[in-house]
Structure formats: C-alpha cells, structure tokens
Scaffold this motif. Structure first.
Motif, PDB file in Angstrom:
ATOM      1  N   THR A  21       0.848  -1.186   0.000  1.00  0.00           N
ATOM      2  CA  THR A  21       0.000   0.000   0.000  1.00  0.00           C
ATOM      3  C   THR A  21       0.885   1.238   0.000  1.00  0.00           C
ATOM      4  O   THR A  21       2.104   1.161   0.172  1.00  0.00           O
ATOM      5  CB  THR A  21      -0.908   0.037   1.245  1.00  0.00           C
ATOM      6  OG1 THR A  21      -0.080   0.143   2.413  1.00  0.00           O
ATOM      7  CG2 THR A  21      -1.772  -1.209   1.349  1.00  0.00           C
ATOM      8  N   ASP A  22       0.252   2.397  -0.170  1.00  0.00           N
ATOM      9  CA  ASP A  22       0.951   3.669  -0.051  1.00  0.00           C
ATOM     10  C   ASP A  22       1.062   3.994   1.436  1.00  0.00           C
ATOM     11  O   ASP A  22       0.088   4.389   2.077  1.00  0.00           O
ATOM     12  CB  ASP A  22       0.179   4.765  -0.789  1.00  0.00           C
ATOM     13  CG  ASP A  22       0.911   6.100  -0.774  1.00  0.00           C
ATOM     14  OD1 ASP A  22       1.874   6.245   0.008  1.00  0.00           O
ATOM     15  OD2 ASP A  22       0.516   6.999  -1.533  1.00  0.00           O
ATOM     16  N   ASN A  23       2.240   3.811   2.014  1.00  0.00           N
ATOM     17  CA  ASN A  23       2.398   3.963   3.454  1.00  0.00           C
ATOM     18  C   ASN A  23       3.456   5.003   3.805  1.00  0.00           C
ATOM     19  O   ASN A  23       4.176   4.878   4.788  1.00  0.00           O
ATOM     20  CB  ASN A  23       2.732   2.617   4.108  1.00  0.00           C
ATOM     21  CG  ASN A  23       3.981   1.986   3.507  1.00  0.00           C
ATOM     22  OD1 ASN A  23       4.789   2.667   2.870  1.00  0.00           O
ATOM     23  ND2 ASN A  23       4.153   0.689   3.707  1.00  0.00           N
ATOM     24  N   ARG A  24       3.524   6.054   3.008  1.00  0.00           N
ATOM     25  CA  ARG A  24       4.540   7.082   3.254  1.00  0.00           C
ATOM     26  C   ARG A  24       4.320   7.828   4.565  1.00  0.00           C
ATOM     27  O   ARG A  24       5.201   8.547   5.024  1.00  0.00           O
ATOM     28  CB  ARG A  24       4.551   8.074   2.086  1.00  0.00           C
ATOM     29  CG  ARG A  24       5.212   7.509   0.829  1.00  0.00           C
ATOM     30  CD  ARG A  24       5.017   8.403  -0.358  1.00  0.00           C
ATOM     31  NE  ARG A  24       3.628   8.368  -0.825  1.00  0.00           N
ATOM     32  CZ  ARG A  24       3.186   9.034  -1.892  1.00  0.00           C
ATOM     33  NH1 ARG A  24       4.021   9.790  -2.580  1.00  0.00           N
ATOM     34  NH2 ARG A  24       1.921   8.935  -2.261  1.00  0.00           N
ATOM     35  N   ASP A  25       3.141   7.653   5.185  1.00  0.00           N
ATOM     36  CA  ASP A  25       2.879   8.313   6.466  1.00  0.00           C
ATOM     37  C   ASP A  25       3.539   7.581   7.642  1.00  0.00           C
ATOM     38  O   ASP A  25       3.610   8.115   8.745  1.00  0.00           O
ATOM     39  CB  ASP A  25       1.371   8.416   6.709  1.00  0.00           C
ATOM     40  CG  ASP A  25       0.681   7.053   6.697  1.00  0.00           C
ATOM     41  OD1 ASP A  25       1.141   6.162   5.955  1.00  0.00           O
ATOM     42  OD2 ASP A  25      -0.318   6.890   7.417  1.00  0.00           O
ATOM     43  N   LEU A  26       4.055   6.349   7.415  1.00  0.00           N
ATOM     44  CA  LEU A  26       4.721   5.625   8.496  1.00  0.00           C
ATOM     45  C   LEU A  26       6.041   6.309   8.867  1.00  0.00           C
ATOM     46  O   LEU A  26       6.738   6.829   7.989  1.00  0.00           O
ATOM     47  CB  LEU A  26       5.018   4.184   8.069  1.00  0.00           C
ATOM     48  CG  LEU A  26       3.857   3.208   7.952  1.00  0.00           C
ATOM     49  CD1 LEU A  26       4.373   1.874   7.426  1.00  0.00           C
ATOM     50  CD2 LEU A  26       3.165   3.025   9.283  1.00  0.00           C
ATOM     51  N   PRO A  27       6.399   6.296  10.139  1.00  0.00           N
ATOM     52  CA  PRO A  27       7.719   6.819  10.519  1.00  0.00           C
ATOM     53  C   PRO A  27       8.819   6.025   9.819  1.00  0.00           C
ATOM     54  O   PRO A  27       8.709   4.817   9.618  1.00  0.00           O
ATOM     55  CB  PRO A  27       7.761   6.608  12.030  1.00  0.00           C
ATOM     56  CG  PRO A  27       6.337   6.493  12.458  1.00  0.00           C
ATOM     57  CD  PRO A  27       5.610   5.855  11.307  1.00  0.00           C
ATOM     58  N   SER A  28       9.889   6.712   9.447  1.00  0.00           N
ATOM     59  CA  SER A  28      10.996   6.054   8.761  1.00  0.00           C
ATOM     60  C   SER A  28      11.945   5.421   9.776  1.00  0.00           C
ATOM     61  O   SER A  28      12.188   5.960  10.859  1.00  0.00           O
ATOM     62  CB  SER A  28      11.762   7.053   7.899  1.00  0.00           C
ATOM     63  OG  SER A  28      12.788   6.404   7.175  1.00  0.00           O
ATOM     64  N   ASN A  29      12.467   4.258   9.407  1.00  0.00           N
ATOM     65  CA  ASN A  29      13.398   3.529  10.275  1.00  0.00           C
ATOM     66  C   ASN A  29      14.384   2.774   9.393  1.00  0.00           C
ATOM     67  O   ASN A  29      14.448   1.551   9.384  1.00  0.00           O
ATOM     68  CB  ASN A  29      12.622   2.570  11.181  1.00  0.00           C
ATOM     69  CG  ASN A  29      13.530   1.803  12.131  1.00  0.00           C
ATOM     70  OD1 ASN A  29      14.577   2.290  12.528  1.00  0.00           O
ATOM     71  ND2 ASN A  29      13.126   0.586  12.475  1.00  0.00           N
ATOM     72  N   ARG A  30      15.146   3.510   8.620  1.00  0.00           N
ATOM     73  CA  ARG A  30      16.009   2.902   7.605  1.00  0.00           C
ATOM     74  C   ARG A  30      17.188   2.154   8.226  1.00  0.00           C
ATOM     75  O   ARG A  30      17.785   2.615   9.189  1.00  0.00           O
ATOM     76  CB  ARG A  30      16.513   3.965   6.629  1.00  0.00           C
ATOM     77  CG  ARG A  30      15.408   4.523   5.725  1.00  0.00           C
ATOM     78  CD  ARG A  30      15.975   5.336   4.584  1.00  0.00           C
ATOM     79  NE  ARG A  30      14.912   5.718   3.650  1.00  0.00           N
ATOM     80  CZ  ARG A  30      15.128   6.287   2.465  1.00  0.00           C
ATOM     81  NH1 ARG A  30      16.375   6.531   2.084  1.00  0.00           N
ATOM     82  NH2 ARG A  30      14.119   6.597   1.673  1.00  0.00           N
ATOM     83  N   LYS A  31      17.476   1.011   7.607  1.00  0.00           N
ATOM     84  CA  LYS A  31      18.629   0.210   8.004  1.00  0.00           C
ATOM     85  C   LYS A  31      19.271  -0.353   6.738  1.00  0.00           C
ATOM     86  O   LYS A  31      18.621  -0.444   5.683  1.00  0.00           O
ATOM     87  CB  LYS A  31      18.222  -0.934   8.931  1.00  0.00           C
ATOM     88  CG  LYS A  31      17.760  -0.482  10.314  1.00  0.00           C
ATOM     89  CD  LYS A  31      17.474  -1.686  11.201  1.00  0.00           C
ATOM     90  CE  LYS A  31      17.260  -1.281  12.657  1.00  0.00           C
ATOM     91  NZ  LYS A  31      16.066  -0.474  12.866  1.00  0.00           N
ATOM     92  N   VAL A  32      20.537  -0.743   6.827  1.00  0.00           N
ATOM     93  CA  VAL A  32      21.270  -1.295   5.688  1.00  0.00           C
ATOM     94  C   VAL A  32      21.606  -2.756   5.972  1.00  0.00           C
ATOM     95  O   VAL A  32      22.106  -3.093   7.053  1.00  0.00           O
ATOM     96  CB  VAL A  32      22.561  -0.497   5.418  1.00  0.00           C
ATOM     97  CG1 VAL A  32      23.350  -1.139   4.276  1.00  0.00           C
ATOM     98  CG2 VAL A  32      22.226   0.958   5.088  1.00  0.00           C
ATOM     99  N   HIS A  33      21.311  -3.613   4.981  1.00  0.00           N
ATOM    100  CA  HIS A  33      21.565  -5.047   5.125  1.00  0.00           C
ATOM    101  C   HIS A  33      22.353  -5.544   3.913  1.00  0.00           C
ATOM    102  O   HIS A  33      21.961  -5.291   2.775  1.00  0.00           O
ATOM    103  CB  HIS A  33      20.246  -5.824   5.221  1.00  0.00           C
ATOM    104  CG  HIS A  33      19.411  -5.431   6.391  1.00  0.00           C
ATOM    105  ND1 HIS A  33      19.627  -5.932   7.660  1.00  0.00           N
ATOM    106  CD2 HIS A  33      18.355  -4.577   6.496  1.00  0.00           C
ATOM    107  CE1 HIS A  33      18.746  -5.408   8.496  1.00  0.00           C
ATOM    108  NE2 HIS A  33      17.962  -4.593   7.815  1.00  0.00           N
TER     109      HIS A  33
END
Length: 213
Positions: A21-33
C-alpha cells in the motif's frame, strides 16, 4: 490455494499489510543489510513498511540463484520490486540488460531508486499498481509476488506478465509450496500454456513460463 488476507492471523496482517500500500505516512526507520550472491555483495537500504525489511528474504534468494543460471538479456522487469533487490542484482549480473523496477508502494520505489544509485546498478523505477502504469514489453519478467495481497492480485500479475512479454520472453516467479505454489503453477499453465519448475529449495519453488508467440 494461495493464501489471502483472510487466512492470516490478525497480528500478522497488522505487521505486513502496509508493504503493498501507499504507506509514506509511516515513521521512517532505515537500516542497511548486506546480500551476497555469485561473488557479488550489495548493501540494501530497507525501511519499515516494505517487504522483508530485515534483509533479503529466502524466496528472493532462491529466485535470484535460478535467474543467475538463465541467459537473461534485453529488457527486464522486476514486478513488485520492493526495495529493488531483484532488479538491481539482475542488472549487476547481466549488465547489458535494461531493467525496470515497479512497485505499488511509493516508499519501496523510493528505496529502490536509492539502492540503485548506491549499488551502481542503474534501473528505472516506476510506481504502479500491478501493470497499471507499465506500457512497455519485456524479454524477461521476474517476480516474488505479494502473496499476502491475495490470489486475485497475484493472478493479475501472472496475466499481466503474459500480456507484457515479447514473443519467446520468459516469466520467473517464486512461490512457497505452503503459500500456493501448486495452484499458482496450474494458473500459469492456463495463462501461458506451459510452466516448468526450475528450482525447489526449502519449499520455495521457482516457476518458469515462456510466452510462445
């Protein structure tokens, strides 16, 4: 039968429903794997609200191992690309290809663009609900389809893949046995007239179809 949302536990739905879905309103929590295959290592940035945010999932790995054995060339589509793993890996392994990555989720598409740049694997990224915004035809289409979106959505991807393949083009998809691989293979035979299982690892099955005309 492929699993639909109604077949999932409520807490599982709450955790996973956002990735298609379009969930751009979720808080961002970026990680690198990191992800390693065929002597290459890529570092993929993920985020909450995208599929397999904790790193490349096993099904995608099985699909890519099978794809690496194919002679992929020409125009390639990664349908339901998430944060771009399939398209970026294919672009790296087969650098002469032109690759398009498509996903319904704008957050995933944004990550796919960022990962394309950081991995030095140029791809074109499109936000599209299935094939809605896809106008080109392709020599190869690959997909780890969104099983949790339901059978109707997954089968629409199968039908759209057939419609957007060039003659003799191939479609590769990975589906787990417990999530409907057998019924998916039957549907693909209806759509393409053929379907071959080319890999089976920990119940993840890679299905290959050819558009014959």
């Amino acid at each position: 039968m492929l699993l639909g949302l109604s077949a999932l536990k409520e807490d599982d739905i709450m955790e996973q429903k956002h990735y298609f879905t379009d969930n751009r309103d979720l808080p961002s929590n970026r990680k690198v794997h990191p992800f390693t295959l065929a002597g290459h290592t890529w570092n993929f940035t993920t985020d909450d609200g995208v599929f397999s945010k904790s790193g490349v999932d096993y099904g995608t790995k099985v699909l890519l191992e099978a794809a690496a054995r194919e002679q992929i060339a020409g125009d390639v589509l990664d349908m339901g690309c998430g944060y771009g793993v399939i398209g970026i890996v294919v672009r790296t392994l087969f650098p002469s290809c032109t690759v398009v990555c498509s996903d319904v989720n704008p957050r995933a598409a944004e990550l796919a663009e960022a990962n394309s740049r950081s991995c030095d694997a140029p791809v074109t990224v499109i936000v599209s609900d299935g094939f809605e915004n896809i106008t080109d035809s392709f020599d190869t289409i690959l997909s780890n389809p969104p099983i949790r979106a339901g059978k109707k959505t997954v089968y629409a991807i199968f039908e759209g893949a057939y419609a957007h393949l060039k003659p003799h083009g191939i479609f590769l998809a990975v589906i787990r046995k417990q999530q409907g691989a057998d019924s998916a293979a039957r549907k693909l035979r209806e759509v393409f007239g053929n379907c071959e299982q080319i890999a089976n690892d920990k119940s993840y099955r890679v299905l290959k179809c050819i558009r014959e005309n």
